[in-house]
Design an enzyme around this catalytic site. Structure first.
Site, short mmCIF file in Angstrom:
data_model
loop_
_atom_site.label_atom_id
_atom_site.label_comp_id
_atom_site.label_asym_id
_atom_site.label_seq_id
_atom_site.Cartn_x
_atom_site.Cartn_y
_atom_site.Cartn_z
N GLU A 1 36.68 -33.63 -3.77
CA GLU A 1 36.95 -32.26 -4.20
C GLU A 1 37.79 -31.47 -3.20
OE1 GLU A 1 33.89 -33.90 -6.67
OE2 GLU A 1 34.03 -33.78 -4.48
N HIS B 1 23.87 -31.27 -10.79
CA HIS B 1 24.67 -31.15 -12.00
C HIS B 1 24.37 -29.88 -12.80
CE1 HIS B 1 25.24 -35.37 -11.05
NE2 HIS B 1 26.15 -35.49 -11.99
#
Length: 331
Positions: free
Chosen positions: A66, A135
């Protein structure tokens, strides 16, 4: 931004996909990158079909990194492109937090206004999909607290279609939060030839006279259902979708609270130091003499997001909002 006439019946996922497609058609400088956004079309299929139609040079699959994704996008934005990066899940954004807060948010100020960073960071956020750890986060307050970042969130297909295009066209970096449990939960008619509401604006979704419900993203639907349930008991609740978290557009909220005298702020994120605290503080400052009761907040418990088998006990639903309505109207 181009105007294309037609009314489509879309889910939020399809509306976002169509908005991305329209932005890419309108501007060849718009690029998409992220983990599995190309051939797979993203884990939620938001970018489905875009690599096939626009090619691998404009829709790029990235490594699982990321910080590298966002850092690469910064360089692209500085070179005149308009990158749209996808963070696959909310909890995966933290490896890129340094890039976002220390680089993305500061370039415009560091250059004394001479350098723009037109990029969008898409983040699916919130729970309700039975996912594993990392998540189902709600990190919006961390980004809204950072000067130099614009933070918006859609709650329905109409806003999804228009807001993603507006965010891409904006010259400053935008954190674009997408409530993942709304992706495929329902459909709405989207008029692709309409003139959209301004990007950084709140909207009144349902007028009311007894109390004001303020929500955004995944809790907007909960508040709409609460207002419907309350109406059966003769209570009239106004529902406002904030849509923009930084900058906050609280003018519709102030106007509403001055009429209703009561306000409840509802969000899925932890209630401790969440967006609700800021909204409540500002409403109390601006509408003090109109308030008939303290501003209440309904939010997530101050614990890490639980395993999927417990998330229904964690997520706020109708009963918690209606309980707050009972409490605020009793004062």
């Amino acid at each position: 931004m181009s105007r294309h006439t037609g009314v489509e019946n879309w889910t939020l996922a399809k509306a976002l996909n169509a908005g991305l497609r329209r932005a890419m058609e309108d501007d060849p400088k718009v690029l998409i990158m992220g983990e599995d956004v190309g051939k797979l079309g993203g884990v939620f299929r938001i970018t489905d079909g875009l690599q096939k139609d626009f090619g691998e040079e404009r829709v790029m699959d990235s490594p699982l990194a990321e910080s590298g994704i966002v850092g690469t996008a910064v360089g692209m934005a500085l070179r005149g492109y308009r990158p749209v990066v996808e963070i696959q899940f909310d909890g995966f954004v933290y490896p890129a937090y340094d890039q976002i807060v220390c680089q993305v948010a500061k370039y415009h100020f560091r250059s004394a206004g001479r350098q723009r960073v037109p990029m969008v960071i898409r983040i699916p956020y919130g729970g309700g999909i039975g996912a594993v750890e990392h998540h189902s986060e709600s990190p919006e307050a961390q980004f809204a607290h950072t000067p130099g970042l614009k933070v918006v969130t859609c709650s329905n297909p109409v806003d999804g279609y228009w807001m993603i295009q507006q965010a891409i066209a904006h010259d400053d970096p935008v954190i674009f939060l997408e409530p993942k449990r709304q992706y495929h939960s329902g459909r709405a008619e989207v008029d692709t030839g309409a003139i959209p509401a301004p990007l950084f604006s709140a909207q009144v979704l349902r007028p009311g006279t007894d109390a004001t419900l303020v929500a955004y993203g995944p809790t907007v639907g909960v508040c709409q259902r609460a207002a419907e349930a309350a109406s059966a008991e003769g209570r009239s609740l106004e529902v406002i979708d904030l849509r923009t978290l930084s900058p906050l557009d609280l003018r519709p909220v102030y106007d509403s609270v001055r009429r209703t005298g009561r306000a409840i702020v509802v969000h899925e994120a932890h209630i401790n130091l969440g967006l609700g605290a800021e909204v409540a503080a500002r409403v109390s400052e601006e509408c003090f003499y109109s308030l008939e009761a303290p501003v209440l907040r309904v939010g997530g418990y101050n614990v890490p997001y639980p395993p999927s088998r417990l998330e229904e006990d964690f997520l706020l639903e109708l009963d918690r909002v209606l309980d707050a309505v009972d409490r605020v109207l009793a004062q």
